[in-house]
Scaffold this motif. Structure first.
Motif, PDB file in Angstrom:
ATOM      1  N   LEU A  28       0.812  -1.222   0.000  1.00 52.54           N
ATOM      2  CA  LEU A  28       0.000   0.000   0.000  1.00 52.54           C
ATOM      3  C   LEU A  28       0.844   1.269   0.000  1.00 52.54           C
ATOM      4  CD1 LEU A  28      -2.983  -0.703   2.411  1.00 52.54           C
ATOM      5  CD2 LEU A  28      -3.041  -0.374  -0.058  1.00 52.54           C
ATOM      6  N   GLY A  32      -0.491   2.227  -3.303  1.00 48.39           N
ATOM      7  CA  GLY A  32      -1.842   2.383  -2.776  1.00 48.39           C
ATOM      8  C   GLY A  32      -2.657   3.434  -3.499  1.00 48.39           C
ATOM      9  N   TRP A  43      -5.096   6.393   4.289  1.00 50.29           N
ATOM     10  CA  TRP A  43      -5.458   5.216   3.497  1.00 50.29           C
ATOM     11  C   TRP A  43      -5.025   3.919   4.180  1.00 50.29           C
ATOM     12  CZ3 TRP A  43      -8.845   5.351  -0.264  1.00 50.29           C
ATOM     13  CH2 TRP A  43      -9.055   6.551  -0.940  1.00 50.29           C
ATOM     14  N   TYR A  47      -7.521   0.889   5.303  1.00 50.91           N
ATOM     15  CA  TYR A  47      -7.363  -0.519   4.922  1.00 50.91           C
ATOM     16  C   TYR A  47      -7.181  -1.412   6.142  1.00 50.91           C
ATOM     17  CZ  TYR A  47      -7.356   0.055  -0.113  1.00 50.91           C
ATOM     18  OH  TYR A  47      -7.731   0.292  -1.418  1.00 50.91           O
TER      19      TYR A  47
END
Length: 150
Positions: A28, A32, A43, A47
């Motif tokens: 990520l 990402g 973010w 996740y």
């Protein structure tokens, strides 16, 4: 998801690699959604929260089933693009009968699971099966053309 070029009509479809949460989280940072999304925010935290939520398991199973079906469909389409008549000339009757049985199984699976194949793929596979059967001696043709009994 394995690359399409790794799909061979003469081998089983490639298997999906197992999902490893730690490996996913590491990717990520480099790849990402923050790289392409105009939205800014945490973010990785989003996740991490989703992976722990009860919704993740259902979503993951659904995506895994979808990818497995896609691999099966790509394998089936690769089989349909092969010249089976040329291929069977190099094999014994037993191997050709085995091929017919495997192709019938693939066709049955594709119909049962409604695999996402291109239009005409299943009819092309039926034609291939019929052509291979017709290349066999009459006694085997009779046996292989009978509908399966339940």
């Amino acid at each position: 998801m394995p690359l399409q070029k790794s799909i061979s009509p003469w081998k089983s479809p490639p298997q999906l690699r197992p999902f490893v949460q730690q490996d996913f989280m590491k990717t990520l940072e480099k790849a990402g959604p923050q790289l392409t999304s105009r939205l800014k925010g945490d973010w990785i935290g989003l996740y991490r929260h989703f992976l722990k939520s009860p919704n993740f398991d259902g979503w993951f199973r659904s995506r895994k089933r979808e990818m497995t079906q896609k691999l099966e469909a790509l394998h089936l389409e690769a089989l349909c693009e092969e010249d089976l008549q040329q291929r069977i000339q190099k094999h014994t009757e037993v191997e050709v009968v085995d091929l017919v049985l495997k192709l019938k199984d693939k066709l049955s699976q594709a119909e049962r699971e409604q695999l996402p194949v291109h239009p005409g793929t299943l009819s092309k596979l039926r034609s291939h099966i019929e052509a291979v059967i017709l290349a066999l001696p009459e006694d085997l043709q009779g046996i292989l053309q009978k509908p399966p009994t339940s």
